[in-house]
Design an enzyme around this catalytic site. Structure first.
Site, PDB file in Angstrom:
ATOM      1  CB  THR A 100      -0.978  -0.128   1.250  1.00 46.07           C
ATOM      2  OG1 THR A 100      -1.923  -1.057   1.188  1.00 46.07           O
ATOM      3  CG2 THR A 100      -1.502   1.210   1.124  1.00 46.07           C
ATOM      4  CE1 TYR A 123      -3.667  -0.171  -1.238  1.00 45.68           C
ATOM      5  CE2 TYR A 123      -5.807   0.931   0.262  1.00 45.68           C
ATOM      6  CZ  TYR A 123      -5.180  -0.524   0.254  1.00 45.68           C
ATOM      7  OH  TYR A 123      -4.467  -0.083   0.801  1.00 45.68           O
ATOM      8  CB  THR A 148      -0.525  -3.438   6.407  1.00 44.43           C
ATOM      9  OG1 THR A 148      -1.322  -3.808   5.466  1.00 44.43           O
ATOM     10  CG2 THR A 148       0.268  -2.489   6.256  1.00 44.43           C
ATOM     11  CG  ASP A 149      -2.889  -7.696   3.611  1.00 42.46           C
ATOM     12  OD1 ASP A 149      -3.447  -6.700   4.157  1.00 42.46           O
ATOM     13  OD2 ASP A 149      -3.167  -8.284   2.437  1.00 42.46           O
ATOM     14  CE  LYS A 168      -3.926  -4.796   7.951  1.00 40.17           C
ATOM     15  NZ  LYS A 168      -3.916  -5.011   6.286  1.00 40.17           N
ATOM     16  CD  GLU A 219      -7.909 -25.880  27.091  1.00 39.07           C
ATOM     17  OE1 GLU A 219      -8.587 -26.803  26.916  1.00 39.07           O
ATOM     18  OE2 GLU A 219      -8.661 -24.847  27.820  1.00 39.07           O
TER      19      GLU A 219
END
Length: 361
Positions: A45, A59, A125-126, A198, A318
């Site tokens: 981006t 975009y 950023t992904d 993120k 667990e």
């Protein structure tokens, strides 16, 4: 006395001008004094462009080349001597293991160059957090490496990329950043590449670390508040110069009413390890336990992580990890656990050793 006044006035004015020039020179670092920073561009981006200034979320990523990114922030020349290099021009969801290796080897080469004081990597950023953590594990240097992106393209109103890039160069050129591992500079904050993730997809404050940022950047100066505790970079046992391939690791995302066919897919794909992104404390549904145990019996490493944003997975809570010979991811989210597993498997597949690595890194 009146005859001296014009001469005296001119002298005072000249002295004032000379003093101002001297102060300006003293405050502006010379080229020799400024840190030498290389910006490696990979797209994302921060290199994107929208149809109009109103398009902040719609975009095309990876459109602006690195030379234009650097030229768009003329203030960079005030804080560093900056060079740019275009490594990739892609949206970061298209990063592959091969691209991680290519980028890592280039960063390592630059880190060895005595003419380079710091490295900045512009990134989508992904998957920025995965790349930052990968570099944190495999590049053996104490030189600052800073990964940076933006949530809005440069064509948008209130675009964040310009300031983020400026801050990243400031941090990469700071002596105080040395030895702190790979860093992420976003939204005025400095995060550890290990911890950051993120969490928001349409806001500029998209990146968080559950243990908090390491510091902040304000008006061209970095401020530090804590240090990373886990092993990284110069203190890492992994070295990108000796890694030519990464083993396949896949993630199974836990939810209610799981289809057991999902557990067969990693094995068909030739995965050496599977990250189980379980609910809560890395929980595994009772009806899926045998499927995971079957993967382990077939030689695949099973690593329990959690889909929950914060916290960490407790060993033998667990599930009886010792009994099943499983590994827990500690506080790493599934995507970070996948990166560490792939890197660790280049050295060992012993589960006790792998568990040590997950505790230490």
């Amino acid at each position: 006395m009146s005859l001296l006044r014009p001469w005296l006035a001119r002298g005072i004015a000249a002295l004032a001008l000379l003093t101002t020039a001297s102060l300006t020179l003293a405050q502006t670092p010379t080229a020799a004094a400024r840190p030498r920073i290389t910006v490696l561009a990979t797209g994302g981006t921060i290199a994107g462009a929208g149809a109009s200034a109103a398009n902040s979320a719609t975009y095309q990523a990876a459109k602006v080349p690195v030379d234009k990114l650097i030229a768009g922030v003329p203030e960079l020349s005030d804080v560093a001597v900056v060079k740019g290099e275009q490594v990739f021009q892609i949206a970061s969801e298209s990063f592959t293991n091969d691209k991680l290796l290519t980028l890592g080897k280039r960063v390592s080469a630059l880190a060895k160059d005595p003419e380079v004081d710091g490295i900045v990597i512009t990134h989508g950023t992904d998957t920025l957090e995965e790349t930052a953590y990968f570099l944190n594990l495999v590049v053996n240097t104490d030189k600052p490496i800073v990964v940076v992106g933006s949530m809005r393209p440069g064509t948008a109103m209130s675009a964040d990329g310009m300031l983020n890039l400026y801050d990243a160069v400031v941090v990469a050129g700071s002596r105080d950043a040395r030895g702190k591992g790979v860093l992420v500079a976003m939204n005025d904050e400095i995060h550890s590449g290990r911890d950051v993730t993120k969490r928001v997809n349409i806001k500029t404050n998209a990146f968080f670390s559950q243990w908090g940022p390491l510091g902040m950047v304000v008006e061209g100066r970095s401020y530090w508040f804590r240090l990373p505790a886990k092993r990284h970079t110069a203190n890492s046992e992994f070295n990108i110069d000796k890694i030519d391939a990464l083993p396949e690791v896949q993630i199974i995302y836990g939810a209610g009413n799981m289809a057991l066919q999902m557990y067969e897919a990693p094995q068909r794909a030739g995965a050496k390890a599977v990250i189980h992104a379980g609910t809560g404390n890395g929980s595994v549904a009772g009806y899926a336990v045998d499927a995971l145990r079957g993967l382990r019996s077939a030689g695949m490493v099973v690593i329990r992580s959690s889909r929950v944003g914060d916290g960490f997975v407790l060993r033998n809570s667990e599930q009886p990890d010792d009994k099943y010979d499983w590994v827990v991811a500690h506080d790493l989210n599934p995507q970070k656990a996948k990166i560490l597993a792939a890197v660790a498997l280049t050295k060992t597949s012993d589960t006790q050793e792998l568990q040590r690595i997950f505790w230490e890194y």
